[in-house]
Design an enzyme around this catalytic site. Structure first.
Site, PDB file in Angstrom:
ATOM      1  N   ARG A 208     -10.438  -2.571   1.338  1.00 19.99           N
ATOM      2  CA  ARG A 208      -9.183  -2.072   0.782  1.00 19.99           C
ATOM      3  C   ARG A 208      -8.024  -2.612   1.620  1.00 19.99           C
ATOM      4  NH1 ARG A 208     -12.909   2.121   1.222  1.00 19.99           N
ATOM      5  NH2 ARG A 208     -13.515   3.115  -0.765  1.00 19.99           N
ATOM      6  N   LYS A 241     -10.435   4.563   3.876  1.00 20.67           N
ATOM      7  CA  LYS A 241     -10.688   5.716   3.024  1.00 20.67           C
ATOM      8  C   LYS A 241     -11.993   6.405   3.343  1.00 20.67           C
ATOM      9  CE  LYS A 241     -10.671   7.072  -1.856  1.00 20.67           C
ATOM     10  NZ  LYS A 241     -10.541   6.573  -3.251  1.00 20.67           N
ATOM     11  N   HIS A 310      -5.485  -4.659  -4.668  1.00 16.59           N
ATOM     12  CA  HIS A 310      -6.755  -3.988  -4.952  1.00 16.59           C
ATOM     13  C   HIS A 310      -7.628  -4.786  -5.921  1.00 16.59           C
ATOM     14  CE1 HIS A 310      -9.116  -0.384  -4.309  1.00 16.59           C
ATOM     15  NE2 HIS A 310      -9.439  -0.366  -5.592  1.00 16.59           N
ATOM     16  N   ARG A 313     -10.588  -6.502  -4.370  1.00 18.01           N
ATOM     17  CA  ARG A 313     -11.781  -5.666  -4.182  1.00 18.01           C
ATOM     18  C   ARG A 313     -12.624  -5.658  -5.460  1.00 18.01           C
ATOM     19  NH1 ARG A 313     -13.689  -1.590  -0.873  1.00 18.01           N
ATOM     20  NH2 ARG A 313     -14.437   0.346  -1.827  1.00 18.01           N
ATOM     21  N   HIS A 336     -18.529   2.953  -0.706  1.00 23.22           N
ATOM     22  CA  HIS A 336     -18.475   4.110  -1.595  1.00 23.22           C
ATOM     23  C   HIS A 336     -19.370   5.219  -1.061  1.00 23.22           C
ATOM     24  CE1 HIS A 336     -17.144   1.559  -5.321  1.00 23.22           C
ATOM     25  NE2 HIS A 336     -16.125   1.925  -4.564  1.00 23.22           N
ATOM     26  N   TYR A 346     -18.138  -0.364 -11.938  1.00 22.25           N
ATOM     27  CA  TYR A 346     -18.556  -1.749 -12.176  1.00 22.25           C
ATOM     28  C   TYR A 346     -19.765  -1.873 -13.101  1.00 22.25           C
ATOM     29  CZ  TYR A 346     -15.489  -2.417  -8.218  1.00 22.25           C
ATOM     30  OH  TYR A 346     -14.405  -2.406  -7.398  1.00 22.25           O
TER      31      TYR A 346
END
Length: 371
Positions: A208, A241, A310, A313, A336, A346
């Protein structure tokens, strides 16, 4: 009312609050946002919740409703109110049926999720709002005997499940992916190695933008061709994150570009950060979000490509999946917390992907039947 940035006195961290018409914090919202900040939610998350609750408070004020006595019907009215154009929300302007909704279904659902969290927070403190937007129902309710049962369903099958009372139907958004030509055009338009390195890292590792801006030199494993993403407090307010660190394999070409950047532009600057001010004052200070977005605006104008950081990514993940990488591996590389997030984002095929799959399977040979 307005959303105001604040600095938490105990920690010095950035947060946000909602000010009323007299520029005094709205106390119920302030308590909730302070709780989010105290459990170290991202400042961007707190800011988004503040804006969503600002809309809720404006709706309550416009309709003379008390926040502790609202009903499910009031919440449904809030949804309808959000869908109206701002100039029509006071009821003095008629809206034609052909006028598009002001808030998309996804935006409305996000605001409802923020409102649900707000209500549950105050319900834990004795305010009777627990069942306003969420109800509990028996596990497996309306599920047929032959329907799909999730992994470890037998462990939780007797526990009640949370169900949102109000949720608009939405189509899952398809990530926007850059082409090889677009990626190359952006890289070639960069005037400095620092700028080129930033977009190269975004593409080569899928990090990110906040994770990239928080990188230290110790995170760049030149010999190992690895980049380490480490959650930590950063001077430029950049933020990783995920709550845990991860190591991402990188290409030798990326590490050569990093070394060139250190030798030709970074020089003797005394800073732990990889990305810093070099040509602007104060030199050596960690590069911040506003400077990056100024760079993006300039690159858009130079290349004619409408892109966001973004998207790199999304491009990284999609390219990996198209080349046969497993969903679990992509989940770990992206950081994640749940593979469900990776699949939801995805787990799709574009028309071009589907065509290639069919061609690889021997379809479209023209020998099966004649039209």
């Amino acid at each position: 009312m307005r959303v105001q940035r604040v600095i938490m006195p105990e920690t010095g961290r950035e947060s946000w609050t909602l000010l009323g018409d007299e520029l005094v914090p709205v106390e119920p919202v302030e308590r909730f946002l302070a709780f989010l900040a105290s459990v170290e939610k991202s400042p961007n998350t707190v800011k988004a919740y503040a804006h969503d609750l600002k809309d809720w408070w404006a709706y309550l004020s416009r309709h003379g409703l008390g926040w502790q006595s609202v009903t499910l019907e009031d919440a449904a009215g809030f949804v309808a109110w959000l869908r109206l154009p701002p100039e029509a929300r006071d009821g003095r302007v008629a809206v034609l049926p052909t006028v598009e909704h002001h808030c998309s279904a996804a935006s409305v659902n996000r605001k409802l999720a923020a409102l649900t969290s707000f209500c549950e927070f105050h319900a834990r403190h004795g305010v009777d709002l627990a069942g306003l937007l969420v109800r509990m129902q028996p596990a497996g309710h309306r599920r047929s005997a032959t329907s799909y049962k999730p992994f470890l369903q037998h462990v939780t099958k007797n526990k009640p499940e949370r169900r949102r009372e109000i949720k608009l139907k939405t189509s899952p958004p398809r990530p926007r992916v850059l082409t090889v030509k677009q990626v190359q055009a952006v890289l070639d338009a960069c005037e400095h190695l620092r700028d080129r390195l930033l977009f190269a890292i975004l593409l080569d590792t899928g990090v990110r933008i906040g994770e990239a801006l928080g990188l230290r030199h110790e995170d760049m494993g030149i010999a190992e061709c690895e980049v380490t993403v480490m959650p930590r407090d950063n001077d430029n307010l950049a933020r990783a994150k995920a709550g845990r660190s991860r190591v991402i394999p990188a290409s030798p070409e990326l590490m050569r570009l990093y070394a060139d950047y250190l030798n030709r532009e970074y020089g003797a600057l005394d800073s732990d950060y990889v990305f810093v001010n070099i040509w602007a004052e104060p030199r050596g200070r960690a590069w911040a979000y506003p400077a990056v977005y100024d760079l993006v605006l300039g690159l858009r104008e130079r290349t004619g490509i409408d892109f966001e950081p973004h998207q790199y990514r999304h491009t990284y993940a999609t390219w990996l999946l198209r080349r046969g990488a497993g969903m679990e591996a992509v989940k770990e590389l992206l950081g994640h917390a749940s593979i469900a997030t990776t699949i939801d984002t995805y787990g799709h095929l574009t028309v071009e992907d589907a065509r290639k799959t069919l061609e690889a399977a021997g379809w479209f040979t023209g020998q099966e039947v004649r039209w």
